[in-house]
Design an enzyme around this catalytic site. Structure first.
Site, PDB file in Angstrom:
ATOM      1  N   HIS A  39       0.835  -1.204   0.000  1.00  0.00           N
ATOM      2  CA  HIS A  39       0.000   0.000   0.000  1.00  0.00           C
ATOM      3  C   HIS A  39       0.870   1.254   0.000  1.00  0.00           C
ATOM      4  CE1 HIS A  39      -3.378   2.651   1.301  1.00  0.00           C
ATOM      5  NE2 HIS A  39      -2.408   3.268   1.970  1.00  0.00           N
ATOM      6  N   GLU A  40       1.878   1.295   0.868  1.00  0.00           N
ATOM      7  CA  GLU A  40       2.755   2.461   0.925  1.00  0.00           C
ATOM      8  C   GLU A  40       3.586   2.585  -0.343  1.00  0.00           C
ATOM      9  OE1 GLU A  40       2.252   4.619   3.136  1.00  0.00           O
ATOM     10  OE2 GLU A  40       0.931   3.348   4.332  1.00  0.00           O
ATOM     11  N   HIS A  88       1.657   4.495  -2.861  1.00  0.00           N
ATOM     12  CA  HIS A  88       1.805   5.950  -2.720  1.00  0.00           C
ATOM     13  C   HIS A  88       3.116   6.420  -3.357  1.00  0.00           C
ATOM     14  CE1 HIS A  88      -1.672   6.682  -0.289  1.00  0.00           C
ATOM     15  NE2 HIS A  88      -1.283   5.891   0.695  1.00  0.00           N
ATOM     16  N   GLU A 104      -5.768   7.140  -1.299  1.00  0.00           N
ATOM     17  CA  GLU A 104      -5.695   5.940  -0.467  1.00  0.00           C
ATOM     18  C   GLU A 104      -6.374   4.757  -1.161  1.00  0.00           C
ATOM     19  OE1 GLU A 104      -3.968   5.566   2.166  1.00  0.00           O
ATOM     20  OE2 GLU A 104      -3.399   7.676   2.426  1.00  0.00           O
TER      21      GLU A 104
END
Length: 422
Positions: free
Chosen positions: A278-279, A282, A358
């Protein structure tokens, strides 16, 4: 006249607080849709009855505090103005007509100390609340240390910004807002660059991942995403909180992905890999740069609106607010009040953009690790650790949530997947 203004402001605040109390505590909003009851998104499936009760109670109190604290700060700014405190702080300035930065520093110090004292009971109650519900593990001395660090960092930044701002107001009375915005671009980028290596270490210790077996797994995932893995760190948060988190910070060569040690110790490797993915989402999609661009755009609009509103307010209500002219430092509380108000009313827009990013990062992680069970269990663990609401009321979502709700995140993963409830 000033007394009447104060009483009117208090009445308006009281009515507003009552309306928000009724909405948050008695509206009945935030329930799980019937079609999702009994699924992996239903908190009754993965939380105990006590966790459910604490989550609902804690969330309502936090939400109510959020909606009343910011308007309460506006009341404090108004009090500082109409009582003449702001002018009094200015009269205490040394070296009249010399060394503007020293005069501004003294004024801002007095104002900051007053605000710190006025807001301390609320800040302490929030700390106590977090301790009471088992979220915070931080000792009072450590919490006060963080508050003192916050005070001095904010004080230093504010002295620099306000000195430049009022110099521009004097030199460029018609276009000061544009010049201020242009100067804020390099200043913001500089702060973002030094944040991970100068500011963050004042609060916590950061170091490369110590679990080498897990690091090897992360390296494999990072290789799939073509991400430089030397930018992955862990931070010692267990002495402060039981919550779980990870985030991306910094820009350029100081950009890094940070995992809390609570996340590392309480989640499985597959769950941690999902969070890392997930990070990485980003990182790959450059969300931090889009975030900076959005922040600068909103700052431009905010400064322009403030430049339009301040002269109008001073012209019509300057006598009541005891503001003689815009370019005097005693007008600063009005500037802070207006910018705080604009930030508050614009937060649904910034939160909407953040939720979109997100969602994109979630989707990236789902596709990268292809482990929906780990994704669902991660979201469930995050909900339990932070006593978060799965489906908050609409206004709470708009004003508070920079992430999609857990109901949205879990159902998005589970949609079309065969995931059994535990």
């Amino acid at each position: 006249m000033a007394k009447r203004w104060g009483i009117t402001a208090l009445v308006i605040f009281g009515v507003y607080a009552l309306v928000m109390y009724m909405y948050i505590f008695h509206s009945g909003s935030g329930d799980i849709p019937a079609v999702l009851k009994g699924t992996v998104a239903d908190p009754k499936v993965f939380m105990t009855d006590r966790e459910m009760y604490l989550s609902q109670e804690y969330s309502k109190i936090r939400n109510f505090l959020f909606f009343v604290i910011t308007p309460f700060e506006w009341l404090i700014y108004l009090f500082i103005l109409i009582t003449g405190l702001s002018q009094l702080f200015e009269r205490w300035l040394p070296l009249k007509n010399k060394w503007a930065i020293v005069q501004n520093a003294v004024y801002i110090f007095l104002l900051s100390v007053f605000l710190f004292i006025a807001l301390f009971p609320i800040d302490y109650y929030r700390y106590h609340l977090s301790k009471h519900y088992g979220i915070s593990t931080q000792a009072f001395s450590s919490w006060m240390r963080d508050n003192v660090i916050d005070f001095w960092i904010t004080f230093g930044e504010t002295v620099l910004i306000v000195t430049v701002l009022y110099w521009l107001i004097n030199k460029r009375p018609k276009r000061w807002w544009l010049h201020a915005w242009l100067l804020m671009i390099p200043f913001t980028l500089f702060l973002m660059f030094i944040q991970p290596v100068v500011i963050d270490p004042l609060y916590n210790d950061f170091y490369p991942l110590t679990d080498k077996e897990l690091e090897t797994k992360i390296l494999a995932v990072a290789e799939q995403a073509n991400i430089p893995t030397e930018h992955v760190y862990e931070v010692n948060m267990a002495e402060k909180t039981n919550a779980l988190n990870a985030y991306v910070t910094g820009i350029g060569r100081n950009a890094r992905i940070v995992l809390w040690d609570t996340t590392l110790s309480r989640l499985s490797d597959n769950e941690i890999l999902f969070i890392m993915a997930h990070e990485m989402g980003h990182y790959v999609e450059k969300h931090i740069y889009f975030g900076i661009a959005g922040y600068l755009l909103m700052m431009l609009v905010g400064l322009w609106l403030t430049a339009k509103l301040m002269p109008w307010v001073i012209k019509h209500f300057g006598r009541i607010l005891k503001i003689k002219r815009l370019n005097a430092i005693h007008s600063l509380p009005l500037f802070l009040l207006l910018t705080s108000f604009l930030l508050f009313v614009s937060s649904p827009v910034s939160n909407y953009v953040s939720r979109y990013q997100e969602t994109r990062a979630d989707q990236y992680a789902i596709e990268l690790v292809d482990d929906p069970e780990a994704a669902v269990s991660t979201f469930q663990a995050l909900t339990k650790a932070g006593l978060n609401e799965v489906n908050p009321p609409l206004l709470v979502k708009w004003f508070r949530y920079g992430h999609p709700t857990m109901l949205e995140r879990i159902t998005r993963v589970a949609d079309g997947k065969e995931i059994d409830a535990p």
